[in-house]
Design a protein around this motif. Structure first.
Motif, short mmCIF file in Angstrom:
data_model
loop_
_atom_site.label_atom_id
_atom_site.label_comp_id
_atom_site.label_asym_id
_atom_site.label_seq_id
_atom_site.Cartn_x
_atom_site.Cartn_y
_atom_site.Cartn_z
N LYS A 132 -36.40 37.83 -47.63
CA LYS A 132 -37.28 37.26 -46.62
C LYS A 132 -38.71 37.62 -47.01
O LYS A 132 -38.94 38.61 -47.69
CB LYS A 132 -36.93 37.92 -45.28
CG LYS A 132 -37.32 37.13 -44.05
CD LYS A 132 -37.04 37.92 -42.79
CE LYS A 132 -35.57 38.01 -42.47
NZ LYS A 132 -35.00 36.72 -42.07
N HIS A 153 -36.99 42.45 -48.03
CA HIS A 153 -38.06 41.84 -47.24
C HIS A 153 -39.39 42.21 -47.91
O HIS A 153 -39.70 43.38 -48.06
CB HIS A 153 -38.02 42.34 -45.80
CG HIS A 153 -38.98 41.63 -44.89
ND1 HIS A 153 -38.68 41.25 -43.62
CD2 HIS A 153 -40.26 41.21 -45.09
CE1 HIS A 153 -39.71 40.64 -43.05
NE2 HIS A 153 -40.69 40.60 -43.94
N THR A 157 -25.31 44.49 -60.14
CA THR A 157 -25.11 43.24 -59.39
C THR A 157 -24.88 43.53 -57.91
O THR A 157 -25.35 42.81 -57.03
CB THR A 157 -23.90 42.48 -59.98
OG1 THR A 157 -24.19 42.20 -61.34
CG2 THR A 157 -23.66 41.19 -59.25
N VAL A 187 -39.14 46.30 -48.39
CA VAL A 187 -38.10 47.24 -47.96
C VAL A 187 -36.76 46.58 -48.22
O VAL A 187 -36.65 45.37 -48.40
CB VAL A 187 -38.19 47.63 -46.48
CG1 VAL A 187 -39.42 48.46 -46.19
CG2 VAL A 187 -38.09 46.42 -45.58
N SER A 188 -35.76 47.41 -48.18
CA SER A 188 -34.40 46.98 -48.44
C SER A 188 -33.52 47.50 -47.32
O SER A 188 -33.78 48.54 -46.74
CB SER A 188 -33.99 47.57 -49.80
OG SER A 188 -32.64 47.90 -49.84
N SER A 189 -32.50 46.73 -46.96
CA SER A 189 -31.53 47.24 -45.99
C SER A 189 -30.15 46.67 -46.32
O SER A 189 -30.05 45.68 -47.04
CB SER A 189 -31.95 46.86 -44.57
OG SER A 189 -32.30 45.51 -44.50
N PRO A 190 -29.10 47.31 -45.84
CA PRO A 190 -27.76 46.79 -46.11
C PRO A 190 -27.69 45.34 -45.66
O PRO A 190 -28.18 45.02 -44.57
CB PRO A 190 -26.85 47.67 -45.26
CG PRO A 190 -27.63 48.92 -45.03
CD PRO A 190 -29.07 48.50 -44.98
N GLY A 191 -27.13 44.46 -46.47
CA GLY A 191 -27.13 43.05 -46.10
C GLY A 191 -26.27 42.22 -47.02
O GLY A 191 -25.25 42.70 -47.51
N LYS A 192 -26.73 40.98 -47.25
CA LYS A 192 -25.91 40.00 -47.98
C LYS A 192 -26.64 39.38 -49.18
O LYS A 192 -26.38 38.24 -49.56
CB LYS A 192 -25.50 38.88 -47.03
CG LYS A 192 -24.60 39.32 -45.91
CD LYS A 192 -24.38 38.18 -44.93
CE LYS A 192 -23.63 38.66 -43.70
NZ LYS A 192 -23.63 37.67 -42.62
N VAL A 213 -38.45 49.14 -55.04
CA VAL A 213 -37.57 49.26 -53.87
C VAL A 213 -36.10 49.24 -54.29
O VAL A 213 -35.25 49.86 -53.63
CB VAL A 213 -37.90 48.18 -52.83
CG1 VAL A 213 -37.24 46.85 -53.14
CG2 VAL A 213 -37.51 48.66 -51.44
N LEU A 214 -35.80 48.56 -55.38
CA LEU A 214 -34.40 48.47 -55.82
C LEU A 214 -33.96 49.71 -56.60
O LEU A 214 -32.78 50.01 -56.69
CB LEU A 214 -34.19 47.21 -56.66
CG LEU A 214 -34.13 45.91 -55.84
CD1 LEU A 214 -34.39 44.70 -56.73
CD2 LEU A 214 -32.79 45.79 -55.14
N ASP A 271 -26.16 45.96 -56.18
CA ASP A 271 -27.41 46.30 -55.50
C ASP A 271 -28.05 45.06 -54.90
O ASP A 271 -28.72 45.12 -53.87
CB ASP A 271 -28.39 46.94 -56.50
CG ASP A 271 -27.98 48.35 -56.88
OD1 ASP A 271 -27.30 49.02 -56.09
OD2 ASP A 271 -28.34 48.79 -58.00
N ARG A 309 -27.43 44.15 -50.40
CA ARG A 309 -28.65 44.56 -49.73
C ARG A 309 -29.51 43.33 -49.45
O ARG A 309 -29.46 42.34 -50.17
CB ARG A 309 -29.45 45.55 -50.62
CG ARG A 309 -28.67 46.83 -50.94
CD ARG A 309 -29.56 47.95 -51.43
NE ARG A 309 -30.28 48.58 -50.34
CZ ARG A 309 -29.74 49.43 -49.47
NH1 ARG A 309 -28.48 49.78 -49.53
NH2 ARG A 309 -30.48 49.95 -48.52
N ASP A 310 -30.30 43.38 -48.39
CA ASP A 310 -31.31 42.36 -48.15
C ASP A 310 -32.68 42.93 -48.51
O ASP A 310 -32.90 44.14 -48.42
CB ASP A 310 -31.32 41.95 -46.67
CG ASP A 310 -30.13 41.08 -46.29
OD1 ASP A 310 -29.49 40.53 -47.21
OD2 ASP A 310 -29.84 40.96 -45.10
N ARG A 333 -33.81 40.00 -61.24
CA ARG A 333 -32.35 39.81 -61.24
C ARG A 333 -31.83 39.51 -62.65
O ARG A 333 -30.77 39.99 -63.04
CB ARG A 333 -31.96 38.66 -60.32
CG ARG A 333 -32.05 39.02 -58.84
CD ARG A 333 -31.63 37.85 -57.97
NE ARG A 333 -30.22 37.51 -58.16
CZ ARG A 333 -29.68 36.35 -57.86
NH1 ARG A 333 -30.43 35.38 -57.37
NH2 ARG A 333 -28.41 36.13 -58.07
#
Ligand SMILES: [Ca+2]
Ligand SMILES: [Ca+2]
Ligand SMILES: [Ca+2]
Ligand SMILES: [Ca+2]
Ligand SMILES: [Ca+2]
Ligand SMILES: [Ca+2]
Ligand SMILES: [Ca+2]
Ligand SMILES: [Ca+2]
Ligand SMILES: [Ca+2]
Ligand SMILES: [Ca+2]
Ligand SMILES: [Ca+2]
Ligand SMILES: [Ca+2]
Lengths: 218, 218, 218, 218, 218, 218
Positions: free
Chosen positions: C41, C81, C72, C32-37, C107-108, C74, C78-79, C62
């Motif tokens: 994980k 997991h 870039t 999964v992906s979520s807003p992040g840095k 997921v991306l 994206d 996003r983080d 990447r």
């Protein structure tokens, strides 16, 4: 064709040579780069000594970056990843040094590496190539893999007498004393040094930029 | 020529002396610098004590940077890498202290180190040179490697009686009490201290800048 | 229905195949992906080799992000997991490589993965698919789970003779040499590469963007 | 002269006392400071308890910084390094606490420490001096090293009966209950507290600044 | 009253069920939130698998945050702490998954959890509830603690035949297949999804927001 | 006087009670604060469970900070250090929980702690006080140290029958169910909650501020 080595010259992919108790082996090293923050990652079940070899190879390249046409920004805004495939097989030792330098310079300059060249040799932070072990076994593995040219440390020339004559004659075996000789042979072409006006203005005093890409006399 | 030591004076490369159960050995130490963020890395299969020696050597140099003509920016905008070649050989102990200080000052000031000088000695954060072990074995190794001058701790002068006379006469053996004496001998020339107006204005109160580069009387 | 696999195509969920001493097993991989840095994980009691497989899969994606239509940003905002359910069961090995790449690309790009496809294969940083072990056991597990299509490494074609004929005929078994072939089959549709004007202007020199999403000839 | 202790008062250098199974020993502690980011490093093969002693000593000094004339900036813009020479010798235990506080206050205020004073005592975060072990052995070592004054914990006064009379009479032995007494004796002069208008305006509410530098009544 | 469970509905406090060799046990899980930087901490002598369960639960919640009415800022500007009391007792395993998700959603939305509901079930990153062990022992422990409703994985329905009839009849036992069913029962009320105009404008492409809070058909 | 406990009320210093195989013991806990970045450090040879107790105590205080009159800035711009003296003695277990909360609230509010109060009790993230072991031994140690008031968990009231009558009568033994009762007794006075207009405007939604400082009914 699905052998151990690539069928064409690729950026970042280089053929190293490993030596275990059961003989020599082809050791593929591959590096990729992506937009990032100047970090380096490594994978492939690497032992402590090989992990340090990657760090030393990277510092060698960074300390001479200008002579390879690589700017400070190329490091600061990209991430690097060095991987040694067959991820379940433990790998260790310092003898992949010159192959690691070659892979890093290739990926940072985008210059492909000749796929029919293999190499073995520890490298110092000054680019000197140091003696390795298992020369005979490594040359046999290179021969089996269809390699045409093998770069070995000049300090291992003395060990060539133990290598069967047919092996020595089947490939071009080139002793090297400095990693600049390695790059001259393994890269499709040499990178062009940064010109003065390409240099990053805010970098301040420039350290060590004299002749890093031409072979040193020893 | 592909011996243990360099054939010419180089920046950052210094010859230390190690001592193992099978005798003395030449221990090359090399440092490079590249644009960065003030970080230091070390490689070469170093034990905990030698890793701490690097940290202490660096703090000694940083705390007296001005007297070596090194500005705060030289540290903040460059990365350092200290490597001890022959990456598969474990190395440990505190006796590379003065060699590490010499290598760091050299790479930060760009002043080459005399290639025919070897040295051994623990160093304190104040630059005092402390006694080491294995003096005889280390001097023998230096002789074998063609070294002309060896710096040893003043506290080891007492051990010279155990060293064969021919060894003592074949090289210039110089006892030193402070690392400033080491730098005066091993560097091609001494660095010039920063002048007041070169000092970083935002640094605030200056700590300890009295006479750090001239030998202290003990 | 509460079987081992999903009943419908989902984003980020892919069916891998594991091999243990007691036979083959379905190995679900979900991302999964979520807003992040830009951090990644992983969980699921993963061994060192499988953790490295995730790192390598991510670096592959990447380094070729543009060819998958991933910018870039994206990555940077996003983080990710990656989780392998049945969190108490240890999992290891490199053979989930192509499944990990598939899950990350899905997921991306937000493109669902066909739920009736399973796959096994180590992947290199260049996307090459490497040989795996336990082919027979893995195919049997896929059959038991109702899988219709299984992707296997081309280098494992030789092992198909050991697989019972009824198993080979009950599913579509597709040998693949490059992960681009995997994505072409497993994703509901291929992602569209970024057009030039979608590329991040500040990225500088573009490395390796030639044909990454079409199968390479080997 | 190349003995165990310094021949003159120095900034940051203090003489502690250690106790091992083979007797007491002089334990030199030295701290230096350099422009940095508020980090502290320690070296000298220190055990976990001694590492914690350094952390506690630093927090004591930081929490009372104003009373020592040290501003918040002095911490935020400088790095500290605490080293215990003879880097190959393991050192541990909490009894260097008051010596560590003395070394840190000295280096942060640039006030030299009297070289003929030695000290032993655990210190709490409030500056209270706690009992230590091996008093007799430590006093004997101080005597051998030519120390004139030794500071010991008030809680160890009871142990002085076990110390030979000639030892007790050869040195000035001063029991101390709070580290402020230690600083009053060991520093060449006491630091001056920050005046109100020197205090960092953005710091907000001031915690605990009542009388930290005068001995507390117990 | 000082029993194992809370006497009233509280935010962040949920009753899980553990299973050890000596029987079932109530496992309280509590989460709090405070202004911070988006970090999560966990305490309670948790084993590796349970630590991973927390990471997976958090990623599930973060990846579906909008459907729970939680904004990106709620994560970025708050810290979370998950604690399992009786801090000296080791705890491990994946079966607290759905309880962890419930605790996190509660603390992030400020909606209390019904104190008379207990639950057990591993959770995937997609919210699917997976089978757990020790069902009988866990139900007995719930009964002893005065629990009125217990949520169990649908995949464990088959194990209910082993549970004594009086236990099954004393509580409401609800099999669940997706964590959205869990939240619908355990929270005092369901959170409201963020409306479009509450969404963070700079977040870019929205991934996976279709129907996350309604039970999925399996 | 140089006993185990302080002779006057101090900020951050609290008397806990430990229990080992050889009996009960006074356990001093001290916290200091200094200008910093919101970090917490702990020392005193603390085991994993006690380290987690500190983390949980801190999260309890942070999550209810407003009710203690502590602003978000008080945390973000100060560092905390919790130390348990006698640094060579290992300490572990969860029973210092309420003492840790008391020490942290004291140092953050600058309110002294009554020096004649001792306490033992695990604390949850919601402030509930949980049962501890070794009650009899701990009360005996408190008596020996001249303590006048001891706070124990309400869940340990049942264990008081095992405590000799003279011990129970020599001190005021107060069972507590919530840490708010602890603070009401141990602090010289209760802190005042932040008023609305003191609250940090940018903090957004406020979680859990209902009545945190008054004892809960259980
Ligand atoms: Ca191979
Ligand atoms: Ca050889
Ligand atoms: Ca050698
Ligand atoms: Ca000696
Ligand atoms: Ca399974
Ligand atoms: Ca095979
Ligand atoms: Ca000594
Ligand atoms: Ca004693
Ligand atoms: Ca319990
Ligand atoms: Ca079962
Ligand atoms: Ca005690
Ligand atoms: Ca009990």
């Amino acid at each position: 064709r699905h052998g151990e080595t690539e069928a064409e010259d690729m950026v970042g992919v280089v053929t190293g040579l490993a030596w275990t108790q059961v003989g020599g082996e082809i050791l593929t090293i591959e590096s990729v780069s992506s937009p990032g923050k100047g970090q380096i990652k490594h994978t492939g079940k690497l032992g402590d000594v090989m992990q340090e070899s990657i760090a030393a190879a990277l510092s060698f390249v960074r300390s001479r970056a200008e002579s390879f046409g690589i700017s400070t920004e190329d490091f600061a805004k990209r991430d690097l990843h060095v991987h040694l495939p067959e991820g379940a097989t433990p790998k260790d030792g310092p003898s992949a040094g010159i192959a690691l330098v070659t892979s890093l310079v290739s990926v940072l300059t985008n210059i492909p590496i000749r796929h029919d060249v293999a190499m073995t040799g520890e490298v110092t932070l000054r680019g000197r190539v140091l003696e390795i072990g298992g020369l005979k076994e490594k040359l046999l593995a290179a021969l089996r893999a269809g390699i045409k040219t093998v770069l070995i440390p000049k300090d291992n020339e003395k060990d060539l007498v133990e290598v069967p004559e047919n092996v020595r004659h089947a490939m071009k075996i080139i002793p090297v004393a400095h990693v600049s000789e390695v790059l001259g042979i393994a890269l499709q072409h040499m990178p062009e040094p940064l010109k003065i006006d390409e240099k990053n203005a805010h970098e301040g005093r420039i350290v060590e930029d004299n002749g890093a890409t031409s072979p040193l006399a020893h």
